[in-house]
Design a protein around this motif. Sequence first.
Motif, PDB file in Angstrom:
ATOM      1  N   ALA A   3       2.836  71.132 -35.834  1.00  0.00           N
ATOM      2  CA  ALA A   3       2.755  72.364 -35.234  1.00  0.00           C
ATOM      3  C   ALA A   3       2.280  72.095 -33.876  1.00  0.00           C
ATOM      4  CB  ALA A   3       1.417  73.085 -35.869  1.00  0.00           C
ATOM      5  N   LEU A   4       1.599  71.010 -33.517  1.00  0.00           N
ATOM      6  CA  LEU A   4       1.312  70.688 -32.077  1.00  0.00           C
ATOM      7  C   LEU A   4       2.379  70.168 -31.463  1.00  0.00           C
ATOM      8  CD1 LEU A   4      -2.290  69.285 -32.473  1.00  0.00           C
ATOM      9  CD2 LEU A   4      -1.742  71.298 -31.646  1.00  0.00           C
ATOM     10  N   ALA A   5       3.229  69.302 -32.352  1.00  0.00           N
ATOM     11  CA  ALA A   5       4.473  68.786 -31.507  1.00  0.00           C
ATOM     12  C   ALA A   5       5.111  69.913 -30.833  1.00  0.00           C
ATOM     13  CB  ALA A   5       5.376  68.112 -32.685  1.00  0.00           C
ATOM     14  N   ASP A   6       5.210  71.112 -31.173  1.00  0.00           N
ATOM     15  CA  ASP A   6       6.111  72.239 -30.376  1.00  0.00           C
ATOM     16  C   ASP A   6       5.361  72.584 -29.131  1.00  0.00           C
ATOM     17  OD1 ASP A   6       7.822  72.208 -32.392  1.00  0.00           O
ATOM     18  OD2 ASP A   6       6.900  74.073 -33.509  1.00  0.00           O
ATOM     19  N   ILE A   7       3.908  72.197 -29.185  1.00  0.00           N
ATOM     20  CA  ILE A   7       3.052  72.839 -27.906  1.00  0.00           C
ATOM     21  C   ILE A   7       2.830  71.395 -26.989  1.00  0.00           C
ATOM     22  CG2 ILE A   7       1.055  73.575 -27.194  1.00  0.00           C
ATOM     23  CD1 ILE A   7       0.761  75.006 -29.759  1.00  0.00           C
ATOM     24  N   ILE A   8       2.403  70.273 -27.667  1.00  0.00           N
ATOM     25  CA  ILE A   8       2.100  69.048 -26.928  1.00  0.00           C
ATOM     26  C   ILE A   8       3.050  67.968 -27.451  1.00  0.00           C
ATOM     27  CG2 ILE A   8       0.202  67.256 -26.635  1.00  0.00           C
ATOM     28  CD1 ILE A   8      -1.710  69.620 -27.219  1.00  0.00           C
ATOM     29  N   ASP A   9       3.471  67.136 -26.390  1.00  0.00           N
ATOM     30  CA  ASP A   9       4.467  66.106 -26.609  1.00  0.00           C
ATOM     31  C   ASP A   9       3.607  64.852 -27.627  1.00  0.00           C
ATOM     32  OD1 ASP A   9       5.323  63.071 -25.904  1.00  0.00           O
ATOM     33  OD2 ASP A   9       6.691  64.253 -25.180  1.00  0.00           O
ATOM     34  N   PRO A  10       4.208  64.399 -28.486  1.00  0.00           N
ATOM     35  CA  PRO A  10       3.610  63.336 -29.635  1.00  0.00           C
ATOM     36  C   PRO A  10       2.925  62.439 -28.635  1.00  0.00           C
ATOM     37  CG  PRO A  10       5.838  64.027 -30.379  1.00  0.00           C
ATOM     38  CD  PRO A  10       5.616  64.680 -29.077  1.00  0.00           C
ATOM     39  N   ARG A  11       3.406  61.795 -27.612  1.00  0.00           N
ATOM     40  CA  ARG A  11       2.896  60.771 -26.884  1.00  0.00           C
ATOM     41  C   ARG A  11       1.556  61.204 -26.354  1.00  0.00           C
ATOM     42  NH1 ARG A  11       8.049  59.659 -23.602  1.00  0.00           N
ATOM     43  NH2 ARG A  11       7.953  61.789 -23.791  1.00  0.00           N
ATOM     44  N   VAL A  12       1.367  62.585 -25.923  1.00  0.00           N
ATOM     45  CA  VAL A  12      -0.014  63.089 -25.420  1.00  0.00           C
ATOM     46  C   VAL A  12      -0.968  63.023 -26.640  1.00  0.00           C
ATOM     47  CG1 VAL A  12      -1.073  65.057 -24.408  1.00  0.00           C
ATOM     48  CG2 VAL A  12       1.266  64.131 -23.471  1.00  0.00           C
ATOM     49  N   GLN A  14      -1.004  61.145 -29.169  1.00  0.00           N
ATOM     50  CA  GLN A  14      -1.423  59.756 -29.496  1.00  0.00           C
ATOM     51  C   GLN A  14      -2.465  59.314 -28.393  1.00  0.00           C
ATOM     52  OE1 GLN A  14       2.223  57.626 -29.759  1.00  0.00           O
ATOM     53  NE2 GLN A  14       2.817  58.290 -31.642  1.00  0.00           N
ATOM     54  N   ALA A  15      -2.197  59.727 -27.297  1.00  0.00           N
ATOM     55  CA  ALA A  15      -3.127  59.345 -26.119  1.00  0.00           C
ATOM     56  C   ALA A  15      -4.526  59.976 -26.279  1.00  0.00           C
ATOM     57  CB  ALA A  15      -2.493  59.704 -24.716  1.00  0.00           C
ATOM     58  N   ILE A  16      -4.228  61.230 -27.086  1.00  0.00           N
ATOM     59  CA  ILE A  16      -5.549  62.017 -27.040  1.00  0.00           C
ATOM     60  C   ILE A  16      -6.470  61.455 -28.469  1.00  0.00           C
ATOM     61  CG2 ILE A  16      -6.743  64.274 -27.971  1.00  0.00           C
ATOM     62  CD1 ILE A  16      -4.513  65.708 -26.337  1.00  0.00           C
ATOM     63  N   ILE A  17      -5.830  61.109 -29.426  1.00  0.00           N
ATOM     64  CA  ILE A  17      -6.319  60.435 -30.396  1.00  0.00           C
ATOM     65  C   ILE A  17      -6.752  59.095 -30.157  1.00  0.00           C
ATOM     66  CG2 ILE A  17      -5.926  59.178 -32.754  1.00  0.00           C
ATOM     67  CD1 ILE A  17      -3.736  61.539 -33.139  1.00  0.00           C
ATOM     68  N   ALA A  18      -6.224  58.169 -29.501  1.00  0.00           N
ATOM     69  CA  ALA A  18      -6.652  57.116 -29.002  1.00  0.00           C
ATOM     70  C   ALA A  18      -7.977  57.007 -27.974  1.00  0.00           C
ATOM     71  CB  ALA A  18      -5.569  56.349 -28.052  1.00  0.00           C
ATOM     72  N   GLY A  19      -8.006  58.172 -27.270  1.00  0.00           N
ATOM     73  CA  GLY A  19      -8.972  58.655 -26.270  1.00  0.00           C
ATOM     74  C   GLY A  19     -10.342  59.072 -27.043  1.00  0.00           C
TER      75      GLY A  19
END
Length: 192
Positions: A3-12, A14-19
């Motif tokens: 659901a988030l893939a449509d709103i936020i790029d998957p790379r972003v 991943q960056a949020i999860i890593a952060g």
Amino acid sequence: MTALADIIDPRVQQAIIAGLFVAVGWVFNGYQNRKRERRRRLERMQDVQTALIAEIDHYVVTLKQFDLSASWSRIVTAMEDDAKYIPVVPSERNDTVFSALIAEIHVLPEPVIQPVVGYYNQVFAVDAIIDDLRSELFREMDQVQRIGMYTDYIALKQEALARGEAAVRALRKSTGRTTKPSSRGVALSGQS
């Protein structure tokens, strides 16, 4: 996450999860560091108190070995009988540990600081009067003045004994130690 893939790029994402992972690591690491530092401070506080107990208790036990009142009486009688008699007063060193740890006095708990500092102030007063009793000025005084100073010396030692006992009690209470070596049976010597 779809659901988030449509709103936020998957790379972003991943960056949020890593952060978030890194932020949680920082918080946890900070907690561990504070816990370790608290433990080190408590160990240091125990070490300082143990060293002070050893030094103060040694002097308390030493003072208890002598009957200070009887010693005073014997010396003053000798001074009264012989106007030229001057007692020999040995120098003492009862603040070696305290002098080495003075910069770390702040690690002691507040209820311990006052009795410990009060005791050492008394020890310093005893050291000062010993210097006076060993001075040339003392030798030049008349016997009445010398008796007065010697009486003050014994009174200061008696007060050091009382303050030493109070300091050891405070330190033992703070450290949770119940054994009291300074209260063990000490055979009085016939020396003064």
